[in-house]
Write a protein that holds these residues in place. Structure first.
Motif, PDB file in Angstrom:
ATOM      1  N   SER A  60      32.031  38.398  70.856  1.00 34.01           N
ATOM      2  CA  SER A  60      32.524  37.756  69.654  1.00 34.01           C
ATOM      3  C   SER A  60      32.606  38.773  68.504  1.00 34.01           C
ATOM      4  O   SER A  60      33.595  38.844  67.781  1.00 34.01           O
ATOM      5  N   LEU A  61      31.566  39.567  68.379  1.00 36.06           N
ATOM      6  CA  LEU A  61      31.521  40.579  67.316  1.00 36.06           C
ATOM      7  C   LEU A  61      32.510  41.717  67.618  1.00 36.06           C
ATOM      8  O   LEU A  61      33.216  42.197  66.722  1.00 36.06           O
ATOM      9  N   ILE A  62      32.553  42.103  68.904  1.00 36.81           N
ATOM     10  CA  ILE A  62      33.458  43.196  69.283  1.00 36.81           C
ATOM     11  C   ILE A  62      34.902  42.825  68.932  1.00 36.81           C
ATOM     12  O   ILE A  62      35.625  43.587  68.293  1.00 36.81           O
ATOM     13  N   SER A  84      33.196  54.068  62.006  1.00 33.21           N
ATOM     14  CA  SER A  84      33.389  54.290  63.439  1.00 33.21           C
ATOM     15  C   SER A  84      32.857  53.082  64.217  1.00 33.21           C
ATOM     16  O   SER A  84      32.019  52.336  63.718  1.00 33.21           O
ATOM     17  N   PHE A  85      33.381  52.891  65.436  1.00 33.69           N
ATOM     18  CA  PHE A  85      32.915  51.780  66.256  1.00 33.69           C
ATOM     19  C   PHE A  85      32.704  52.268  67.684  1.00 33.69           C
ATOM     20  O   PHE A  85      33.633  52.682  68.363  1.00 33.69           O
ATOM     21  N   THR A  86      31.431  52.241  68.105  1.00 37.48           N
ATOM     22  CA  THR A  86      31.069  52.713  69.435  1.00 37.48           C
ATOM     23  C   THR A  86      30.495  51.546  70.220  1.00 37.48           C
ATOM     24  O   THR A  86      29.766  50.726  69.657  1.00 37.48           O
ATOM     25  N   LEU A  87      30.859  51.505  71.496  1.00 32.71           N
ATOM     26  CA  LEU A  87      30.386  50.407  72.344  1.00 32.71           C
ATOM     27  C   LEU A  87      29.827  50.972  73.644  1.00 32.71           C
ATOM     28  O   LEU A  87      30.511  51.718  74.344  1.00 32.71           O
ATOM     29  N   PHE A  88      28.549  50.623  73.911  1.00 33.61           N
ATOM     30  CA  PHE A  88      27.922  50.982  75.195  1.00 33.61           C
ATOM     31  C   PHE A  88      27.801  49.714  76.022  1.00 33.61           C
ATOM     32  O   PHE A  88      27.305  48.702  75.536  1.00 33.61           O
ATOM     33  N   TYR A  89      28.245  49.808  77.282  1.00 35.71           N
ATOM     34  CA  TYR A  89      28.128  48.636  78.151  1.00 35.71           C
ATOM     35  C   TYR A  89      27.552  49.061  79.483  1.00 35.71           C
ATOM     36  O   TYR A  89      28.104  49.933  80.156  1.00 35.71           O
ATOM     37  N   GLN A 121      41.275  47.242  78.290  1.00 32.59           N
ATOM     38  CA  GLN A 121      41.805  47.459  76.942  1.00 32.59           C
ATOM     39  C   GLN A 121      40.884  48.398  76.147  1.00 32.59           C
ATOM     40  O   GLN A 121      41.337  49.314  75.484  1.00 32.59           O
ATOM     41  N   TRP A 122      39.567  48.165  76.278  1.00 31.13           N
ATOM     42  CA  TRP A 122      38.621  48.971  75.504  1.00 31.13           C
ATOM     43  C   TRP A 122      38.642  50.434  75.951  1.00 31.13           C
ATOM     44  O   TRP A 122      38.498  51.340  75.155  1.00 31.13           O
ATOM     45  N   ARG A 123      38.825  50.637  77.260  1.00 31.77           N
ATOM     46  CA  ARG A 123      38.782  52.002  77.792  1.00 31.77           C
ATOM     47  C   ARG A 123      39.852  52.880  77.159  1.00 31.77           C
ATOM     48  O   ARG A 123      39.656  54.068  76.971  1.00 31.77           O
ATOM     49  N   CYS A 124      41.006  52.274  76.839  1.00 37.71           N
ATOM     50  CA  CYS A 124      42.074  53.119  76.320  1.00 37.71           C
ATOM     51  C   CYS A 124      42.382  52.839  74.838  1.00 37.71           C
ATOM     52  O   CYS A 124      43.306  53.405  74.269  1.00 37.71           O
ATOM     53  N   SER A 125      41.623  51.987  74.215  1.00 37.66           N
ATOM     54  CA  SER A 125      41.906  51.650  72.815  1.00 37.66           C
ATOM     55  C   SER A 125      41.429  52.762  71.887  1.00 37.66           C
ATOM     56  O   SER A 125      40.383  53.387  72.121  1.00 37.66           O
ATOM     57  N   LYS A 181      40.691  51.966  68.901  1.00 39.29           N
ATOM     58  CA  LYS A 181      39.889  51.241  67.921  1.00 39.29           C
ATOM     59  C   LYS A 181      38.398  51.302  68.241  1.00 39.29           C
ATOM     60  O   LYS A 181      37.563  50.988  67.404  1.00 39.29           O
ATOM     61  N   VAL A 182      38.089  51.634  69.487  1.00 41.68           N
ATOM     62  CA  VAL A 182      36.674  51.662  69.872  1.00 41.68           C
ATOM     63  C   VAL A 182      36.407  52.869  70.761  1.00 41.68           C
ATOM     64  O   VAL A 182      37.223  53.253  71.608  1.00 41.68           O
TER      65      VAL A 182
END
Lengths: 258, 279, 359
Positions: free
Chosen positions: B132-134, B146-151, B167-171, B173-174
Motif C-alpha cells: 500500500s505504501l509502496i 530516494s526510494f529503496t525497496l528490499f524484498y 515493474q519494480w525491477r525495471c522502474s 522510481k524505485v
C-alpha cells in the motif's frame, strides 16, 4: 439432493460403543434434521447395512489393541476423505490404556481364562499411532452437541474448533461452584474444555475424560489434588491415569513395567 | 468517567458487504483480491491500516490493506491460507461477497516520511501491508527523496505480486533489491538473507525506514540499521498480532501496555523498543 | 439528590412491588455446601434476596457483559445485530464491584463505543448496597481506595447496631432520576440526620475490616511492579503452580477480554457470531497462526502470562483509569485452585524482593 450429502460411517475398535450410542440420544427432531445434511452409510448401533465404498467422513471409535486392527484401520483410511477419532478411546486410548501399566490385568479381569489366546492383546494405543487422524472428538463419551458442531464445521470445509483451555474456564462461565471449594477434588484444571463442564455442575469432579490440554501442569496437579483435594500422595499421583495413562509425563516410564 | 451520552451508537461489530471484483493467485498460498464496497462508497484509509475481513460461519481476521488509497475505485487485500477464515476466503470467486469492518489502526505516518529518503524492508507476506505504501510512493514519487525497496522471501515460490515485481525491477522510481533464502532451479537472482541486501547499496543516515515481516527478521534488520546510525524514531515497524476486535477491547493483540490494533499496527521503533513482548 | 429511609418491615414489599414492574438481578444463595456460595441472578421473590452475601462467584458485570453473548445472527447471506436491551434493576452490588463496573463502563466506551455492552448498561438501574459480610480473601480496604465508588444510581445501607428506640431498616440514597424512579415501589420516608450519620459511619468503619491489607501506595506498587518486569526468576517462581486455567481472569470484575467465534445452526444455513469471556492466562490467548501450520505465541510461558495479568491489574491501565484495575474483591484468590493468584501475596512478594534487592 441425496447424492450431495456427505457420507458418514462409524467404525468401532476396542471400546464400549457408548460414543456411538450417544449419537442416538439426539432425539428425533435434531437427528432427522442432521440427516438432511449427511448420509450415514455404516453405523452398527442403528443400522445393519455396511459399506465398502469411499466415505467422506469416517468416525472411528475405540483404541488400537491388536495387530489385526492395523489392516482394518488402513483400509478405512484409504477409503475416507476425513478420519475422525471419535471419543477418548480412539483419541488417546483413554480408559483402555490403564492396562498398559498393569502387568497382572489379564488374571485380574479374566481370572481362570486369562491364558486364552483370543484374550491376548497389545498395549492400547490411540488410532493416530497407526493411521493419520484429521480431527479428534474428545470425551468419554463424546458430547453429541460438540460432535454436531464438528460435523457442521466439516460440512462447510472449516477446521473444527476444539478448545485448548481447561474445563475451569467453562465452570466459571457457567458460574459453577469449584469442586475444591465444596471440599471435593477435581481435574478440570488440566482437562481440555469443550464439554460445557456438566460434571462439576452436577457436583461431580472432572475425571479428565477429554484428555489433557496441550501443556498440563502435572506437577501442580498432583500437588493440588493432595494438598487441597485431600487425596493421598499416591492417589494424587495416579489419579490422572484413569483417562490419561498414555498422556502423562511418566507414561513411558510406567509402560516399561509390563 | 461514566455518564453515557444519550446517542444511538452504531453496532461496531456489524460489518458491511464488499464485492470481489478480481482474484489473482499470487503464490501457492496467497490470493490477491480486488474489492469494492457493495454500496459503491469509496474506501478511505492510510497505507498501513487494516480491515477486519469476515465470512459468516467462519469468523473474522485482520488483513492489511495492500493497495494505495490513491487508487480510488477499489482496494486490495492479500489473503494467505493459514487458518479457518483465510482458507474459506481463498475459495471465493469473483462476484462473491466478503464482509468487512474498518479501516482500523495507525498506518504509516506519511507526514513523517515525506521529503526524506525511504527504505522499505519487506520479508515474506510483510510485503502486503507495505505494498500500500509502496504504491503510494510510486504514485507520488516527487513527494519523497530516494526510494529503496528490499524484498526477501524464503524461496522464489513465496514471492508475491509477481506483476508488481516485474515493474519494480525495471522502474526508475524505485531502487529495488530482492533475495531468497533458498533458490530453486529457475532462480537467477541473489541468494541469502535480507540483511545481505544492505551490502548492495548505501543507505543514508537520514533515511526513514519501514520494516514489515516475520518477528525474527526485525532484530537482524535493526542491527544493520543501527550500524548506519538511523535513529529509532525514524524506523517504523508493522507488527502482526491477533487483532480480533480491532477496537482496543478484546485484549488479544496487546503488547505490554499497547494495543496493536489501536496504537499500531505501525509503530515507531523508539515507541516499542523497550517493550519486551514486541519482538 | 435525596436520602430516604425504609423500615425493615416495609422492605420486602418494596422488593416485591419492584419485581411486579421490572426484572431485578440481585445476590441469591447459589449453593450451601461446606460454606455458602452466592451469585447474581434474576430475583423471583424477596425471600431469595441475600443482601448479607459476602461475595458472588462471578461479578455483576455479567448483567451487561454476559459470559456468552450472541452479537450477530446470520442466515442465507443476511445478518443483523442482536442488541435488545430492556429496562432492569441490578441491586445489591457492593462498592468494590461498583468501582469495577465504572471501569468497564469507561473501557467499553473509550475510542469506540460497544453498544453490545452499553445498551444493556444504560438500560440498567444500578443499586449499590453496603457490605454486611466481608469475604475472607477481600482486600478492597487497601486497593483502588483513592477513587470513590461511582456510576450507581442509588445506594442502600442496612442500619444495624441501633438503639432500642430506633427503627430497623435501610437508608436509601438516590443520586439521579433512575434511582428516583425506584421510590415509587416502597414506603419511603425522608431520612433523619441521625440515620444519615449512622449509614456514613457503617460504610466508613468497614473499610478497615478487610482480612488482608496492602500497605503501599498505588504509585509505589506500580513503580516497583513495573521495575520487576525483567525479573524472570521471580515470575517463574510466582507462576510455578499455575495451571493457565483462566479462573483468575474469568472471575475478575475488571477483566473484559473476549474471543469471538462463529457457528452454524443445525440447518447449516443460519448461525451466529458469539463472543465469549476470554482469559489472557490461557495458553493460546496471544497465539497467532502463520503459514505451514506454524504458530507464534507472544506470551508462551505461564510466567509471561502471569506477569501480563499483574501488569494489567497494577500498571498498564492506571493512567487511563486513574486507579488500578483491581478493586480488591478477592474473587481470583478464591477461584485459584493452586492458590497462587492472590494479588495480595503476589504484590507483597514483589515488594519484598525489590526491597531485598535495594539493600
Amino acid at each position: 439432493m441425496a447424492n450431495n450429502k456427505a457420507k458418514v460411517a462409524f467404525f468401532d475398535f476396542a471400546s464400549c460403543e457408548g460414543c456411538q450410542i450417544e449419537l442416538t440420544n439426539y432425539g428425533d427432531k435434531d437427528f432427522l434434521e442432521l440427516l438432511q445434511h449427511i448420509e450415514i452409510v455404516e453405523f452398527r448401533e442403528a443400522m445393519s447395512e455396511k459399506t465398502s465404498d469411499p466415505i467422506d467422513i469416517a468416525c472411528i471409535e475405540g483404541s488400537y489393541t491388536r495387530q489385526a486392527d492395523c489392516q482394518r484401520l488402513l483400509d478405512i483410511r484409504c477409503r475416507a476423505k476425513v478420519v475422525i477419532s471419535y471419543g477418548q478411546c480412539a483419541g488417546t486410548a483413554g480408559i483402555n490404556a490403564l492396562k498398559n501399566h498393569q502387568a497382572d490385568y489379564q488374571s485380574f479381569v479374566y481370572d481362570r481364562d486369562a491364558g486364552m489366546p483370543h484374550l491376548d492383546s497389545d498395549n492400547a494405543k490411540p488410532i493416530s499411532s497407526i493411521i493419520k487422524v484429521d480431527y479428534q472428538v474428545p470425551g468419554c463419551p463424546v458430547n453429541r452437541y460438540e460432535f454436531l458442531d464438528i460435523i457442521s464445521h466439516l460440512l462447510h470445509g472449516k477446521e473444527p474448533v476444539i478448545p485448548n483451555y481447561p474445563v475451569c474456564v467453562e465452570c466459571k462461565r457457567n458460574e459453577t461452584i469449584c469442586r475444591f471449594l465444596a471440599g471435593d477434588h477435581c481435574m478440570g484444571m488440566v482437562t481440555r474444555a469443550g464439554c460445557g463442564a456438566p460434571c462439576p455442575a452436577d457436583g461431580i469432579p472432572c475425571e479428565g475424560c477429554r484428555g489433557f490440554v496441550d501443556n498440563p501442569n502435572q506437577y501442580a496437579l498432583s500437588k493440588v489434588l493432595h494438598e487441597k483435594g485431600g487425596l493421598s500422595l499416591h492417589r494424587a499421583e495416579s489419579k490422572s491415569l484413569l483417562f490419561n495413562a498414555n498422556e502423562r509425563d511418566n507414561a513411558n516410564k510406567e509402560s516399561e513395567i509390563d | 468517567m461514566t455518564a453515557f451520552e444519550n446517542k444511538k451508537a452504531e453496532n461496531i461489530f456489524l460489518p458491511r458487504e464488499a464485492v470481489i471484483l478480481n482474484i489473482k493467485e499470487t503464490s501457492q498460498l496467497e490470493k490477491h483480491f480486488t474489492l469494492r464496497n457493495a454500496d459503491a462508497s469509496k474506501m478511505i484509509f492510510e497505507p498501513g491500516q487494516f480491515l477486519e475481513v469476515s465470512l459468516f460461519g467462519y469468523g473474522e481476521i485482520p488483513i492489511g490493506l495492500a493497495s494505495s488509497p490513491t487508487r480510488e475505485n477499489s482496494f486490495d487485500i492479500v489473503i494467505r491460507t493459514v487458518g479457518r477464515v483465510s482458507t474459506a476466503i481463498n475459495q471465493l470467486k469473483e462476484g462473491d461477497s466478503l464482509y468487512i469492518r474498518g479501516p482500523y489502526g495507525n498506518g504509516f505516518k506519511l507526514e513523517q516520511l515525506r521529503s526524506y529518503p525511504i527504505l522499505v524492508v519487506a520479508g515474506g507476506v510483510g510485503v502486503c501491508p507495505t505494498r500500500s505504501l509502496i504504491q503510494y510512493i510510486m504514485d507520488r514519487r516527487e513527494e519523497f527523496k530516494s526510494f529503496t525497496l528490499f524484498y526477501g522471501t524464503r524461496d522464489p515460490s513465496q514471492q508475491l505480486f509477481l506483476e508488481d515485481l516485474k515493474q519494480w525491477r525495471c522502474s526508475d522510481k524505485v531502487e529495488y533489491y530482492e533475495t531468497v533464502d533458498k533458490a530453486d532451479e529457475h532462480w537467477e537472482g541473489p541468494v541469502g538473507l535480507i540483511t545481505e541486501l544492505f551490502k548492495k547499496t548505501s543507505i543514508a543516515a537520514e533515511t526513514r525506514v519501514i520494516i514489515c515481516g516475520p518477528p525474527i527478521m526485525f532484530k537482524f534488520v535493526i542491527y544493520e540499521l543501527d550500524k548506519i546510525g538511523i535513529a529509532h524514531n525514524h524506523i517504523f515497524v508493522d507488527l502482526e498480532r491477533r487483532m480480533k476486535c480491532a477496537i482496543g477491547k478484546c485484549g488479544h493483540c496487546q503488547i505490554n501496555n499497547k494495543y496493536a490494533c489501536l496504537d499500531g499496527p505501525v509503530f515507531a521503533l523508539s515507541d516499542i523498543s523497550n517493550l519486551e513482548e514486541a519482538f | 439528590m435525596n436520602t430516604y429511609f425504609i423500615k425493615e418491615s416495609d422492605f420486602n414489599n418494596f422488593i416485591d412491588n419492584m419485581l411486579l414492574q421490572l426484572p431485578v438481578i440481585a445476590p441469591v444463595l447459589s449453593s450451601e455446601s461446606v460454606e455458602s456460595f452466592f451469585s447474581f441472578e434474576f430475583l423471583k421473590n424477596h425471600d431469595e434476596l441475600r443482601l448479607d452475601y459476602d461475595i458472588t462467584i462471578l461479578p455483576p458485570k455479567k448483567a451487561f457483559f454476559p459470559p456468552r453473548q450472541v452479537i450477530i445472527e446470520f442466515s442465507h447471506g443476511k445478518f443483523h445485530g442482536t442488541v435488545n436491551a430492556k429496562k432492569q434493576v441490578l441491586l445489591g452490588v457492593h462498592p468494590y464491584d461498583i468501582k469495577a463496573i465504572d471501569q468497564t463502563d469507561f473501557l467499553f466506551t473509550e475510542n469506540y463505543e460497544d453498544i453490545n455492552y452499553t445498551a444493556y448498561r444504560n438500560a440498567t438501574t444500578l443499586v449499590c448496597s453496603n457490605i454486611q459480610t466481608i469475604s475472607k480473601r477481600a482486600f478492597w480496604g487497601s486497593i483502588s481506595h483513592d477513587v470513590p465508588a461511582r456510576g450507581h444510581d442509588a445506594f442502600l445501607t442496612k442500619l444495624t447496631d441501633l438503639n432500642e428506640a430506633e427503627e430497623e431498616g435501610y437508608l436509601f440514597e438516590v443520586f439521579n432520576e433512575k434511582g428516583h424512579e425506584l421510590l415509587s415501589f416502597g414506603q419511603f420516608l425522608l431520612a433523619t440526620e441521625l440515620q444519615i450519620q449512622q449509614a456514613k459511619s457503617i460504610n466508613e468503619s468497614i473499610k478497615d475490616k478487610c482480612p488482608q491489607q496492602l500497605n503501599y501506595s498505588q504509585d509505589e506498587m506500580a513503580n516497583t511492579i513495573c521495575r520487576s518486569f525483567n525479573n524472570t526468576a521471580l515470575w517463574d517462581e510466582l507462576a510455578q503452580d499455575c495451571f493457565s486455567c483462566g479462573s483468575c481472569n474469568t472471575t475478575c470484575p475488571t477483566c473484559y477480554c473476549f474471543n469471538v467465534e462463529d457457528s452454524w445452526n443445525i440447518d447449516q444455513q443460519s448461525g451466529q457470531r458469539t463472543r465469549y469471556w476470554d482469559s489472557c492466562m490461557t495458553e493460546d490467548f496471544a497465539k497467532i497462526s502463520s503459514a505451514d501450520g506454524q504458530s507464534e505465541n507472544f506470551r508462551k510461558t505461564t510466567a509471561a502470562r502471569m506477569r501480563h495479568r499483574i501488569m494489567r491489574k497494577m500498571v498498564y491501565l492506571n493512567d487511563k483509569l486513574g486507579t488500578q484495575a483491581c478493586v480488591g474483591c478477592g474473587r481470583c484468590s478464591i477461584a485459584c485452585t493452586a492458590d497462587i493468584a492472590d494479588p495480595v501475596n503476589i504484590i507483597k512478594r514483589i515488594m519484598e524482593e525489590a526491597a531485598n534487592d535495594s539493600l
